[in-house]
Scaffold this motif. Structure first.
Motif, PDB file in Angstrom:
ATOM      1  N   ASN A  79     -25.046-105.667  22.060  1.00 53.56           N
ATOM      2  CA  ASN A  79     -24.567-107.044  22.182  1.00 53.56           C
ATOM      3  C   ASN A  79     -25.449-107.949  21.326  1.00 53.56           C
ATOM      4  OD1 ASN A  79     -22.391-106.790  24.237  1.00 53.56           O
ATOM      5  ND2 ASN A  79     -24.061-105.997  25.481  1.00 53.56           N
ATOM      6  N   TYR A  80     -24.804-108.671  20.424  1.00 58.22           N
ATOM      7  CA  TYR A  80     -25.534-109.485  19.445  1.00 58.22           C
ATOM      8  C   TYR A  80     -24.996-110.909  19.497  1.00 58.22           C
ATOM      9  CZ  TYR A  80     -26.984-111.146  14.767  1.00 58.22           C
ATOM     10  OH  TYR A  80     -27.500-111.858  13.713  1.00 58.22           O
ATOM     11  N   LYS A  81     -25.900-111.887  19.563  1.00 52.06           N
ATOM     12  CA  LYS A  81     -25.478-113.289  19.632  1.00 52.06           C
ATOM     13  C   LYS A  81     -25.841-114.017  18.340  1.00 52.06           C
ATOM     14  CE  LYS A  81     -25.238-115.296  23.495  1.00 52.06           C
ATOM     15  NZ  LYS A  81     -25.477-115.908  24.823  1.00 52.06           N
ATOM     16  N   VAL A  82     -24.835-114.646  17.722  1.00 51.04           N
ATOM     17  CA  VAL A  82     -25.067-115.446  16.519  1.00 51.04           C
ATOM     18  C   VAL A  82     -25.655-116.785  16.935  1.00 51.04           C
ATOM     19  CG1 VAL A  82     -23.997-116.559  14.524  1.00 51.04           C
ATOM     20  CG2 VAL A  82     -23.201-114.296  15.265  1.00 51.04           C
ATOM     21  N   THR A  83     -26.819-117.099  16.363  1.00 51.63           N
ATOM     22  CA  THR A  83     -27.494-118.365  16.669  1.00 51.63           C
ATOM     23  C   THR A  83     -27.631-119.263  15.454  1.00 51.63           C
ATOM     24  OG1 THR A  83     -29.653-117.327  16.246  1.00 51.63           O
ATOM     25  CG2 THR A  83     -28.829-117.287  18.515  1.00 51.63           C
ATOM     26  N   ASP A  84     -27.362-118.711  14.270  1.00 50.24           N
ATOM     27  CA  ASP A  84     -27.621-119.417  13.008  1.00 50.24           C
ATOM     28  C   ASP A  84     -26.343-119.381  12.159  1.00 50.24           C
ATOM     29  OD1 ASP A  84     -28.422-120.290  10.501  1.00 50.24           O
ATOM     30  OD2 ASP A  84     -30.153-118.953  10.354  1.00 50.24           O
ATOM     31  N   PRO A  85     -25.741-120.536  11.845  1.00 50.79           N
ATOM     32  CA  PRO A  85     -24.491-120.538  11.076  1.00 50.79           C
ATOM     33  C   PRO A  85     -24.685-120.364   9.570  1.00 50.79           C
ATOM     34  CG  PRO A  85     -25.089-122.773  11.638  1.00 50.79           C
ATOM     35  CD  PRO A  85     -26.109-121.893  12.292  1.00 50.79           C
ATOM     36  N   SER A  86     -25.907-120.279   9.097  1.00 47.53           N
ATOM     37  CA  SER A  86     -26.135-120.184   7.655  1.00 47.53           C
ATOM     38  C   SER A  86     -25.710-118.813   7.135  1.00 47.53           C
ATOM     39  CB  SER A  86     -27.608-120.427   7.327  1.00 47.53           C
ATOM     40  OG  SER A  86     -28.412-119.354   7.791  1.00 47.53           O
ATOM     41  N   ASP A  87     -25.638-118.678   5.815  1.00 48.23           N
ATOM     42  CA  ASP A  87     -25.197-117.408   5.221  1.00 48.23           C
ATOM     43  C   ASP A  87     -25.928-117.153   3.916  1.00 48.23           C
ATOM     44  OD1 ASP A  87     -23.426-115.081   5.036  1.00 48.23           O
ATOM     45  OD2 ASP A  87     -22.537-116.140   3.339  1.00 48.23           O
ATOM     46  N   ASP A  88     -26.503-115.975   3.809  1.00 46.24           N
ATOM     47  CA  ASP A  88     -27.110-115.497   2.571  1.00 46.24           C
ATOM     48  C   ASP A  88     -26.496-114.137   2.276  1.00 46.24           C
ATOM     49  OD1 ASP A  88     -28.679-114.366   0.558  1.00 46.24           O
ATOM     50  OD2 ASP A  88     -30.493-115.393   1.244  1.00 46.24           O
ATOM     51  N   PRO A  89     -25.652-114.032   1.247  1.00 49.68           N
ATOM     52  CA  PRO A  89     -24.906-112.789   1.021  1.00 49.68           C
ATOM     53  C   PRO A  89     -25.760-111.608   0.578  1.00 49.68           C
ATOM     54  CG  PRO A  89     -24.483-114.356  -0.749  1.00 49.68           C
ATOM     55  CD  PRO A  89     -25.271-115.088   0.286  1.00 49.68           C
ATOM     56  N   LYS A 122     -20.039-115.635   0.211  1.00 51.31           N
ATOM     57  CA  LYS A 122     -19.267-114.520  -0.334  1.00 51.31           C
ATOM     58  C   LYS A 122     -18.470-113.889   0.798  1.00 51.31           C
ATOM     59  CE  LYS A 122     -20.437-114.281  -4.746  1.00 51.31           C
ATOM     60  NZ  LYS A 122     -19.411-114.383  -5.828  1.00 51.31           N
ATOM     61  N   PRO A 123     -17.434-113.091   0.482  1.00 50.35           N
ATOM     62  CA  PRO A 123     -16.658-112.472   1.556  1.00 50.35           C
ATOM     63  C   PRO A 123     -17.552-111.694   2.523  1.00 50.35           C
ATOM     64  CG  PRO A 123     -15.561-112.159  -0.548  1.00 50.35           C
ATOM     65  CD  PRO A 123     -16.895-112.760  -0.856  1.00 50.35           C
ATOM     66  N   LEU A 124     -17.227-111.775   3.800  1.00 52.19           N
ATOM     67  CA  LEU A 124     -17.966-111.048   4.823  1.00 52.19           C
ATOM     68  C   LEU A 124     -17.332-109.675   4.992  1.00 52.19           C
ATOM     69  CD1 LEU A 124     -20.217-111.320   7.028  1.00 52.19           C
ATOM     70  CD2 LEU A 124     -18.350-111.820   8.618  1.00 52.19           C
ATOM     71  N   LEU A 125     -18.071-108.631   4.620  1.00 53.51           N
ATOM     72  CA  LEU A 125     -17.593-107.260   4.754  1.00 53.51           C
ATOM     73  C   LEU A 125     -17.816-106.816   6.196  1.00 53.51           C
ATOM     74  CD1 LEU A 125     -18.991-105.825   1.407  1.00 53.51           C
ATOM     75  CD2 LEU A 125     -16.606-106.315   1.952  1.00 53.51           C
ATOM     76  N   VAL A 126     -16.740-106.761   6.963  1.00 56.54           N
ATOM     77  CA  VAL A 126     -16.825-106.416   8.383  1.00 56.54           C
ATOM     78  C   VAL A 126     -17.036-104.913   8.519  1.00 56.54           C
ATOM     79  CG1 VAL A 126     -15.608-106.479  10.593  1.00 56.54           C
ATOM     80  CG2 VAL A 126     -15.364-108.377   8.970  1.00 56.54           C
ATOM     81  N   SER A 127     -17.934-104.510   9.406  1.00 56.58           N
ATOM     82  CA  SER A 127     -18.251-103.099   9.597  1.00 56.58           C
ATOM     83  C   SER A 127     -17.368-102.479  10.676  1.00 56.58           C
ATOM     84  CB  SER A 127     -19.729-102.941   9.975  1.00 56.58           C
ATOM     85  OG  SER A 127     -20.053-103.739  11.105  1.00 56.58           O
ATOM     86  N   SER A 128     -17.278-101.155  10.671  1.00 51.86           N
ATOM     87  CA  SER A 128     -16.513-100.424  11.675  1.00 51.86           C
ATOM     88  C   SER A 128     -17.131-100.585  13.065  1.00 51.86           C
ATOM     89  CB  SER A 128     -16.453 -98.939  11.319  1.00 51.86           C
ATOM     90  OG  SER A 128     -15.693 -98.703  10.156  1.00 51.86           O
ATOM     91  N   PHE A 129     -16.295-100.419  14.092  1.00 55.01           N
ATOM     92  CA  PHE A 129     -16.712-100.485  15.494  1.00 55.01           C
ATOM     93  C   PHE A 129     -17.376-101.836  15.813  1.00 55.01           C
ATOM     94  CE2 PHE A 129     -16.735 -96.030  14.189  1.00 55.01           C
ATOM     95  CZ  PHE A 129     -15.821 -95.509  15.092  1.00 55.01           C
ATOM     96  N   THR A 130     -16.769-102.885  15.258  1.00 58.86           N
ATOM     97  CA  THR A 130     -17.279-104.252  15.429  1.00 58.86           C
ATOM     98  C   THR A 130     -16.266-105.101  16.188  1.00 58.86           C
ATOM     99  OG1 THR A 130     -18.673-104.248  13.451  1.00 58.86           O
ATOM    100  CG2 THR A 130     -17.875-106.373  14.206  1.00 58.86           C
ATOM    101  N   ALA A 167     -10.798-118.768  -3.061  1.00 61.94           N
ATOM    102  CA  ALA A 167     -11.025-117.584  -3.898  1.00 61.94           C
ATOM    103  C   ALA A 167     -12.483-117.526  -4.343  1.00 61.94           C
ATOM    104  CB  ALA A 167     -10.093-117.615  -5.097  1.00 61.94           C
ATOM    105  N   GLN A 168     -12.961-116.300  -4.574  1.00 62.71           N
ATOM    106  CA  GLN A 168     -14.344-116.077  -4.975  1.00 62.71           C
ATOM    107  C   GLN A 168     -14.386-115.243  -6.243  1.00 62.71           C
ATOM    108  OE1 GLN A 168     -17.037-117.310  -3.030  1.00 62.71           O
ATOM    109  NE2 GLN A 168     -15.362-118.370  -1.973  1.00 62.71           N
ATOM    110  N   GLY A 169     -15.272-115.587  -7.141  1.00 58.20           N
ATOM    111  CA  GLY A 169     -15.477-114.803  -8.342  1.00 58.20           C
ATOM    112  C   GLY A 169     -16.259-113.535  -8.060  1.00 58.20           C
ATOM    113  N   PRO A 170     -16.332-112.629  -9.041  1.00 57.53           N
ATOM    114  CA  PRO A 170     -17.052-111.368  -8.842  1.00 57.53           C
ATOM    115  C   PRO A 170     -18.549-111.597  -8.647  1.00 57.53           C
ATOM    116  CG  PRO A 170     -16.403-111.635 -11.140  1.00 57.53           C
ATOM    117  CD  PRO A 170     -15.749-112.740 -10.395  1.00 57.53           C
ATOM    118  N   GLY A 171     -19.176-110.641  -7.962  1.00 58.26           N
ATOM    119  CA  GLY A 171     -20.613-110.739  -7.744  1.00 58.26           C
ATOM    120  C   GLY A 171     -21.070-109.805  -6.650  1.00 58.26           C
ATOM    121  N   PRO A 172     -22.375-109.597  -6.525  1.00 61.38           N
ATOM    122  CA  PRO A 172     -22.909-108.674  -5.517  1.00 61.38           C
ATOM    123  C   PRO A 172     -22.939-109.306  -4.133  1.00 61.38           C
ATOM    124  CG  PRO A 172     -24.705-109.637  -6.758  1.00 61.38           C
ATOM    125  CD  PRO A 172     -23.440-110.158  -7.385  1.00 61.38           C
ATOM    126  N   VAL A 173     -22.808-108.460  -3.114  1.00 63.77           N
ATOM    127  CA  VAL A 173     -22.901-108.895  -1.719  1.00 63.77           C
ATOM    128  C   VAL A 173     -23.416-107.717  -0.902  1.00 63.77           C
ATOM    129  CG1 VAL A 173     -20.486-108.297  -1.259  1.00 63.77           C
ATOM    130  CG2 VAL A 173     -21.647-109.938   0.207  1.00 63.77           C
TER     131      VAL A 173
END
Length: 385
Positions: A79-89, A122-130, A167-173
């Protein structure tokens, strides 16, 4: 004197008992009405006033082609609780939504500490069993990239408000297991699925995205899309990659208890090759069409309520190459709505659900009630959701 006192006490007790019986009866009737207004998914968990202490119960409530999401629960869930709305890809911080996707292995059930707006770089890559569980707070994913499910399985997305995806341009994430993924150009979809299975999208509010709201593509199957509110969107839901991608022949999608509108124009859904069971949805108008198909798909439209737009196109269906198998069963049509169906029933009459996927279809006359709480729910504290 003592006898009169006893009689008075008896009378008061009788009045109290009758009052309590009337009050209890009224509460039970109100509760019964509330339950009667719920669909089979919501009855499974929303009637529990202690749902916050039993969040994992939700996984047993899904129906349709996703089946029961029991692989998302168990003793090994983190069980994981999100406390921070920021994002660093590329370097997600602990407490952020992306950190849960990239750095926690195995089953994870994600909740949120408070109301928040998450702008994904950047797009959020959702993991399996999430499981992403937004119940109890107002969680918006907006004004940036949105959700991408790529080669994953057993995912629940519930209770989010996803809008203004761009839309998002190409790039690493950074993706699951902290692997860096080189992303190509990504369209502005709210939720995009590629080669994924056993996915349940439930009780989300989605609108105003640059491309579409939900895409199910490139061999994805075993999908249930339920209880969502789709509004203010041109292209709503695409099932099937393109007219040349034949792997989508095995695609099976259930679209149930959703509210489409106002101001949805088309693709509710549009399907290629595969099979869609579209059932007990409310259609509050459309622009070009409501349900479309190409490349010989099969669509069973069952017990939906179609309310045609004022002064616009009254025809519900659109078939790009006249080979789609459309079938309407017990649908309800208002304001002049019409449904052009195939002459041959074919496979469109048979969802062929497994026992864990089956559910009772309600009468189309109940659709307004069954969809009135579609979208992300407001869940007051110390009460039912």
């Amino acid at each position: 004197m003592a006898s009169r006192g006893i009689q008075g006490t008896t009378l008061l007790c009788l009045v109290w008992a009758i009052s309590m019986a009337i009050l209890t009866s009224s509460v039970l009737v109100q509760a019964r009405r509330t339950v009667d207004d719920m669909n089979v998914i919501d009855i499974c968990w929303r009637t529990n006033p202690n749902w916050r202490s039993h969040r994992h119960q939700l996984a047993r409530c899904s129906v349709g082609y996703a089946g029961k999401m029991i692989h998302n629960i168990g003793r090994d869930v983190i069980n994981y609780k999100v406390t921070d709305p920021s994002d660093d890809p590329l370097n997600p911080r602990p407490g952020t939504l992306r950190y849960a996707m990239t750095s926690i292995r195995g089953k994870v059930w994600i909740t949120f500490k408070r109301n928040m707006v998450i702008k994904l770089a950047k797009p959020l890559l959702v993991s399996s069993f999430t499981t992403i569980d937004g119940r109890g707070v107002n969680v918006e994913i907006a004004y940036g990239a949105c959700l991408l499910l790529q080669r994953v399985t057993n995912v629940i997305i519930h209770g989010l408000r996803i809008h203004h995806c761009v839309a998002q341009g190409p790039g690493p994430v950074m993706g699951p297991n902290r692997k860096i993924v080189q992303m190509g150009q990504v369209d502005g979809d709210a939720i995009r699925m590629l080669t994924s299975s056993n996915i349940w999208i439930d009780h989300n509010t989605l609108y105003d995205c640059q491309d579409g709201l939900i895409d199910v593509t490139r061999g994805s199957t075993g999908i249930t899309i339920s209880n969502n509110w789709f509004r203010f969107q041109d292209k709503v839901m695409l099932l099937g990659h393109n007219d040349g991608f034949r792997r989508d022949q095995d695609m099976k999608v259930t679209v149930a208890f959703n509210h489409f509108g106002p101001r949805c124009q088309q693709r509710m859904p549009r399907i290629r090759f595969g099979y869609a069971h579209v059932v007990n949805n409310l259609y509050l108008g459309w622009g070009q069409y409501a349900i479309g198909g190409s490349s010989n798909p099969s669509i069973k439209s069952q017990a939906n309520l179609f309310i045609a737009p004022e002064g616009g196109n009254k025809e519900i269906t659109w078939d790009s190459n006249m080979n789609a198998n459309f079938r309407s069963v017990h649908d309800l049509f208002e304001n002049g709505a019409s449904f052009r169906q195939s002459s041959d029933e074919g496979i469109a009459t048979r969802p062929n659900y497994r026992p864990d996927q089956m559910f009772d279809v309600a009468d189309a006359r109940a659709v307004r009630s069954l969809t009135k709480s579609a979208g992300a729910l407001k869940c007051p504290r110390l009460s039912r959701c």
